[in-house]
Motif scaffolding. Structure first.
Motif, PDB file in Angstrom:
ATOM      1  N   ALA A 181       0.824  -1.211   0.000  1.00  0.00           N
ATOM      2  CA  ALA A 181       0.000   0.000   0.000  1.00  0.00           C
ATOM      3  C   ALA A 181       0.857   1.261   0.000  1.00  0.00           C
ATOM      4  O   ALA A 181       0.521   2.255  -0.656  1.00  0.00           O
ATOM      5  N   ARG A 182       1.957   1.243   0.723  1.00  0.00           N
ATOM      6  CA  ARG A 182       2.830   2.417   0.741  1.00  0.00           C
ATOM      7  C   ARG A 182       3.445   2.652  -0.626  1.00  0.00           C
ATOM      8  O   ARG A 182       3.584   3.796  -1.073  1.00  0.00           O
ATOM      9  N   GLY A 183       3.834   1.580  -1.304  1.00  0.00           N
ATOM     10  CA  GLY A 183       4.377   1.727  -2.644  1.00  0.00           C
ATOM     11  C   GLY A 183       3.357   2.275  -3.623  1.00  0.00           C
ATOM     12  O   GLY A 183       3.680   3.095  -4.491  1.00  0.00           O
ATOM     13  N   GLN A 184       2.099   1.825  -3.499  1.00  0.00           N
ATOM     14  CA  GLN A 184       1.052   2.334  -4.371  1.00  0.00           C
ATOM     15  C   GLN A 184       0.853   3.837  -4.164  1.00  0.00           C
ATOM     16  O   GLN A 184       0.554   4.581  -5.093  1.00  0.00           O
ATOM     17  N   ALA A 185       0.993   4.283  -2.929  1.00  0.00           N
ATOM     18  CA  ALA A 185       0.775   5.696  -2.608  1.00  0.00           C
ATOM     19  C   ALA A 185       2.016   6.550  -2.819  1.00  0.00           C
ATOM     20  O   ALA A 185       1.945   7.772  -2.662  1.00  0.00           O
ATOM     21  N   ALA A 186       3.145   5.950  -3.184  1.00  0.00           N
ATOM     22  CA  ALA A 186       4.392   6.714  -3.299  1.00  0.00           C
ATOM     23  C   ALA A 186       4.317   7.785  -4.374  1.00  0.00           C
ATOM     24  O   ALA A 186       5.080   8.759  -4.341  1.00  0.00           O
ATOM     25  N   ILE A 187       3.413   7.643  -5.334  1.00  0.00           N
ATOM     26  CA  ILE A 187       3.302   8.633  -6.403  1.00  0.00           C
ATOM     27  C   ILE A 187       2.929  10.005  -5.840  1.00  0.00           C
ATOM     28  O   ILE A 187       3.231  11.045  -6.436  1.00  0.00           O
ATOM     29  N   GLN A 188       2.283  10.020  -4.671  1.00  0.00           N
ATOM     30  CA  GLN A 188       1.856  11.288  -4.085  1.00  0.00           C
ATOM     31  C   GLN A 188       3.032  12.116  -3.579  1.00  0.00           C
ATOM     32  O   GLN A 188       2.873  13.320  -3.314  1.00  0.00           O
ATOM     33  N   VAL A 189       4.210  11.512  -3.437  1.00  0.00           N
ATOM     34  CA  VAL A 189       5.390  12.300  -3.075  1.00  0.00           C
ATOM     35  C   VAL A 189       5.671  13.343  -4.150  1.00  0.00           C
ATOM     36  O   VAL A 189       6.058  14.479  -3.855  1.00  0.00           O
ATOM     37  N   THR A 190       5.444  12.978  -5.401  1.00  0.00           N
ATOM     38  CA  THR A 190       5.709  13.891  -6.514  1.00  0.00           C
ATOM     39  C   THR A 190       4.665  14.991  -6.615  1.00  0.00           C
ATOM     40  O   THR A 190       4.991  16.150  -6.880  1.00  0.00           O
ATOM     41  N   TYR A 191       3.406  14.649  -6.398  1.00  0.00           N
ATOM     42  CA  TYR A 191       2.321  15.600  -6.626  1.00  0.00           C
ATOM     43  C   TYR A 191       1.788  16.246  -5.345  1.00  0.00           C
ATOM     44  O   TYR A 191       0.784  16.943  -5.390  1.00  0.00           O
ATOM     45  N   HIS A 192       2.432  16.017  -4.223  1.00  0.00           N
ATOM     46  CA  HIS A 192       1.928  16.544  -2.958  1.00  0.00           C
ATOM     47  C   HIS A 192       1.880  18.072  -2.993  1.00  0.00           C
ATOM     48  O   HIS A 192       2.855  18.734  -3.398  1.00  0.00           O
ATOM     49  N   PRO A 193       0.776  18.688  -2.578  1.00  0.00           N
ATOM     50  CA  PRO A 193       0.675  20.151  -2.642  1.00  0.00           C
ATOM     51  C   PRO A 193       1.630  20.890  -1.716  1.00  0.00           C
ATOM     52  O   PRO A 193       1.913  22.073  -1.935  1.00  0.00           O
ATOM     53  N   ASP A 194       2.130  20.234  -0.667  1.00  0.00           N
ATOM     54  CA  ASP A 194       3.049  20.883   0.271  1.00  0.00           C
ATOM     55  C   ASP A 194       4.512  20.695  -0.114  1.00  0.00           C
ATOM     56  O   ASP A 194       5.408  21.107   0.631  1.00  0.00           O
ATOM     57  N   ARG A 195       4.752  20.096  -1.248  1.00  0.00           N
ATOM     58  CA  ARG A 195       6.126  19.855  -1.666  1.00  0.00           C
ATOM     59  C   ARG A 195       6.825  21.177  -1.983  1.00  0.00           C
ATOM     60  O   ARG A 195       6.234  22.087  -2.566  1.00  0.00           O
ATOM     61  N   LEU A 196       8.084  21.275  -1.592  1.00  0.00           N
ATOM     62  CA  LEU A 196       8.843  22.501  -1.816  1.00  0.00           C
ATOM     63  C   LEU A 196       9.242  22.630  -3.285  1.00  0.00           C
ATOM     64  O   LEU A 196       9.673  21.649  -3.912  1.00  0.00           O
ATOM     65  N   GLY A 197       9.120  23.848  -3.811  1.00  0.00           N
ATOM     66  CA  GLY A 197       9.420  24.074  -5.219  1.00  0.00           C
ATOM     67  C   GLY A 197      10.634  24.928  -5.467  1.00  0.00           C
ATOM     68  O   GLY A 197      11.071  25.060  -6.616  1.00  0.00           O
ATOM     69  N   HIS A 198      11.202  25.561  -4.432  1.00  0.00           N
ATOM     70  CA  HIS A 198      12.361  26.442  -4.572  1.00  0.00           C
ATOM     71  C   HIS A 198      13.295  26.231  -3.390  1.00  0.00           C
ATOM     72  O   HIS A 198      12.869  25.793  -2.315  1.00  0.00           O
ATOM     73  N   PRO A 199      14.571  26.580  -3.543  1.00  0.00           N
ATOM     74  CA  PRO A 199      15.457  26.639  -2.369  1.00  0.00           C
ATOM     75  C   PRO A 199      14.948  27.688  -1.387  1.00  0.00           C
ATOM     76  O   PRO A 199      14.382  28.709  -1.781  1.00  0.00           O
ATOM     77  N   LEU A 200      15.143  27.425  -0.106  1.00  0.00           N
ATOM     78  CA  LEU A 200      14.657  28.315   0.943  1.00  0.00           C
ATOM     79  C   LEU A 200      15.791  28.680   1.895  1.00  0.00           C
ATOM     80  O   LEU A 200      16.677  27.853   2.169  1.00  0.00           O
ATOM     81  N   LYS A 201      15.725  29.906   2.427  1.00  0.00           N
ATOM     82  CA  LYS A 201      16.673  30.365   3.435  1.00  0.00           C
ATOM     83  C   LYS A 201      15.892  30.839   4.650  1.00  0.00           C
ATOM     84  O   LYS A 201      14.904  31.565   4.513  1.00  0.00           O
ATOM     85  N   ARG A 202      16.341  30.422   5.824  1.00  0.00           N
ATOM     86  CA  ARG A 202      15.630  30.792   7.047  1.00  0.00           C
ATOM     87  C   ARG A 202      15.783  32.279   7.320  1.00  0.00           C
ATOM     88  O   ARG A 202      16.880  32.835   7.242  1.00  0.00           O
ATOM     89  N   THR A 203      14.662  32.914   7.672  1.00  0.00           N
ATOM     90  CA  THR A 203      14.673  34.344   7.995  1.00  0.00           C
ATOM     91  C   THR A 203      14.270  34.627   9.436  1.00  0.00           C
ATOM     92  O   THR A 203      14.522  35.728   9.932  1.00  0.00           O
ATOM     93  N   GLY A 204      13.632  33.682  10.093  1.00  0.00           N
ATOM     94  CA  GLY A 204      13.218  33.863  11.476  1.00  0.00           C
ATOM     95  C   GLY A 204      13.922  32.891  12.398  1.00  0.00           C
ATOM     96  O   GLY A 204      14.923  32.258  12.036  1.00  0.00           O
TER      97      GLY A 204
END
Length: 634
Positions: free
Chosen positions: A102-125
């Motif tokens: 079941a985990r393997g079947q759901a692994a595709i959501q790692v790619t399409y997850h809405p919370d996935r980071l799209g850019h490099p980030l730098k901490r400001t706080g």
């Protein structure tokens, strides 16, 4: 106003509103030129490797043309591209043979997850507040390179540390090579539900410091001591296939399965016979079975070879482990243990296995050695229906996570590990990481550990990059899986191995010697010429072990229950008892980690509400994300 005037007025008003709405839009939707040629409506199957556990199952990914929002040159737009739509097991892969959990079947959501980071980030706080700002890759890499150059100029390379999850493949080899050539210590590997105790036991008993492969398909009798091999332990897909063949794959022959454990697991629910026993005494029962076998003359002590000599009193027939004595300690009836021992010796081939909670006890090594000796006694090592060890290639050496606290770390690079989430508060991992001056995470998401990072360099998903795996178990032959990307990246991310290689080339003080590859793909292709299998045998000194009772925190009178964490495929939930969120292998309400401890029923409101209505039944507090808390009367 008559009808004619009303129609003229509404027409004029509608026209004015339409013209007013045709100004410059606030959001420009950019349509990029397609980057690949695909036939609309025609699916293509591409190979890949599942990364969600160490089993290394092969994937067959169905890719079809579609439209997707992508980030190209820091601009958000839409393009047509090949998109992964469905994951299935690869029928030609020797580990999972076309099946997938079941985990393997759901692994595709790692790619399409809405919370996935799209850019490099730098901490400001402040750390752990989640305050970040986006920056370009050039800016992010420049900052990382400057930190590494500072360590090199100060001759303080040993203050660099890598924190990763346990991996067997070229990715881990590259991390180890980078650390070694930079002058840093070995990477630190972290896995909360680790099987290092079983690896150590196998090294002492058989000279193989690795997890075993069980030939269930050819076995006729299986005894499992706490190992949830049909759930999440070891290589569950491969083991489920073998178990199905043992039960139904041979006409006229149906193997028997016995599960011995303190909490009924998914595997225990499938057993022919479920044997409950007190926690931490699995090794006592295993040696009790061996005592009955040797006393009845079914096997001689010498048949166990070196695995038997590790057990104190083995040559004398284990006189201290009579069925009556075993019953006093474990709670398993003497008549039952005698019957199980004779069945185990008579119905060959037979195999015993141990894993999970029993090995997390303070006497886990003793229990593992006892089960190994039982297997060796009945001749189940490297024989059909018994235990095999998958041939292994080179394995990168790693250190334990306790080295984080012991080392003077100035720069920490994190890849795939989330110890802040997975460790109990008593370990104080978060407090330790807070003291490190600079942390870089290669995570896809802002998890509990990544929020402590000063710099986040998001990695490609496994469907967007080259992947490889060398499974530790799951097949009798050596397995090395390699697959290229099945789709183009959706976001402005980069593969972590390629980032390391680029950083290594741009350092002011070059790596010594320099890494010979320009890209991770080049490293993978060049590895095809290197030897795949190395005969690795443990040669350390061994001594006999004697039984030591398991140690539990808390007084038995005040704490009448045991806390037994275990991994499962349960979805993430909110605990209705303590209202904690995202709890996996520990309880934020005060539970103390991956060693059994005694718990008072009043420690969790949910348990307190239902405990007395089901005092003799197993009580489940179904709050964790990947585990549940099972409490059982002593």
């Amino acid at each position: 106003m008559d009808r004619r005037q009303f129609i003229k007025a509404t027409a004029l008003t509608g026209t004015s509103a339409t013209l007013a709405s045709c100004g410059n839009p606030e959001y420009h939707l950019i349509r990029f030129i397609p980057e690949e040629a695909l036939t609309p409506g025609i699916a293509v199957l591409k190979p890949s490797v599942c990364p969600l556990c160490s089993a290394g199952c092969g994937l067959s990914v169905r890719v079809i043309e579609g439209e997707a929002e992508v980030i190209r040159k820091n601009q958000l737009g839409v393009t047509k591209m090949g998109l992964a739509k469905k994951l299935e097991g690869d029928p030609a892969h020797p580990v999972n043979q076309g099946r997938l959990c079941a985990r393997g079947q759901a692994a595709i959501q790692v790619t399409y997850h809405p919370d996935r980071l799209g850019h490099p980030l730098k901490r400001t706080g402040a750390r752990f507040t989640g305050q970040f700002q986006e920056l370009t890759w050039d800016e992010a890499l420049s900052e990382l390179i400057s930190k590494l150059d500072s360590l090199a100029m100060a001759n303080d390379q040993k203050s660099l540390a890598f924190l990763t999850r346990p991996q067997r493949g070229l990715r881990s080899d590259l991390v180890a090579e980078f650390a070694s050539r930079f002058g840093a210590p070995e990477p630190i590997a972290f896995e909360f539900f680790s099987d290092d105790v079983l690896r150590r036991a196998n090294a002492l008993s058989f000279g193989k410091e690795q997890l075993p492969t069980f030939d269930f398909a050819e076995s006729r009798y299986v005894i499992a001591f706490g190992a949830d091999f049909l759930g999440t332990w070891n290589s569950p897909v491969s083991q489920s296939i073998g178990y199905g063949q043992m039960r139904q794959g041979r006409p006229g022959v149906r193997g028997k399965f016995i599960q011995v454990e303190s909490r009924m697991s998914q595997t225990g629910a499938n057993a022919d016979e479920w044997v409950p026993m007190k926690p931490g005494l699995d090794g006592v029962l295993a040696l009790g079975l061996a005592h009955v076998i040797m006393k009845a003359g079914l096997r001689r002590p010498e048949a166990a070879g070196g695995a038997g000599t590790l057990i104190e009193g083995w040559a004398g027939g284990l006189a201290g482990y009579s069925p009556e004595e075993v019953e006093k300690q474990t709670g398993v009836a003497a008549s039952r243990s005698e019957r199980l021992a004779k069945e185990f010796a008579d119905q060959r081939p037979a195999v015993a296995l141990i894993g999970g909670a029993p090995l997390a006890q303070t006497n886990g090594l003793f229990s593992a050695l006892a089960v190994n000796a039982l297997n060796a006694l009945v001749g189940s090592i490297e024989t059909p229906g018994g235990i095999f060890f998958t041939p292994q290639g080179r394995v990168a050496q790693t250190r334990s996570i306790d080295k984080v606290a012991d080392s003077n770390i100035q720069l920490l690079l994190i890849d795939g590990a989330n110890p802040v989430f997975a460790t109990p508060p008593a370990w104080k991992v978060r407090e330790t990481l807070m003291k490190i001056p600079f942390i870089v995470s290669f995570g896809n998401f802002l998890d509990e550990t990544s929020t402590l990072a000063d710099l986040v360099l998001p990695d490609h998903s496994f469907l967007e990059s080259w992947v490889d795996s060398r499974p530790e178990s799951g097949a009798k032959t050596a397995v090395a899986s390699v697959a290229g990307p099945v789709m183009r990246p959706l976001h402005d991310t980069r593969a972590m191995p390629d980032v390391l290689l680029e950083v290594g080339r741009k350092l002011k003080k070059p790596l010594s010697p320099a890494l010979p590859w320009q890209t991770f793909e080049e490293m993978i292709r060049s590895s095809e010429k290197s030897p795949a299998v190395i005969d690795r045998r443990y040669s350390g000194a061994a001594r006999t072990v004697n039984f030591i009772a398991p140690q539990f925190d808390g007084d038995a009178g005040e704490y009448p229950f045991h806390f037994l964490p275990y991994p499962s495929a349960a979805p993430q939930r909110i605990c209705p008892g303590c209202r904690n969120y995202r709890i996996r292998s520990r309880a934020r309400c005060g539970a103390a980690g991956w060693r059994s401890i005694r718990r008072r029923p009043q420690d969790c409101r949910l348990v307190r509400e239902i405990l007395w209505r089901s005092h003799r039944a197993r009580v489940l507090c179904g709050f964790p994300r990947l585990c549940r808390r099972g409490l059982r009367p002593m």
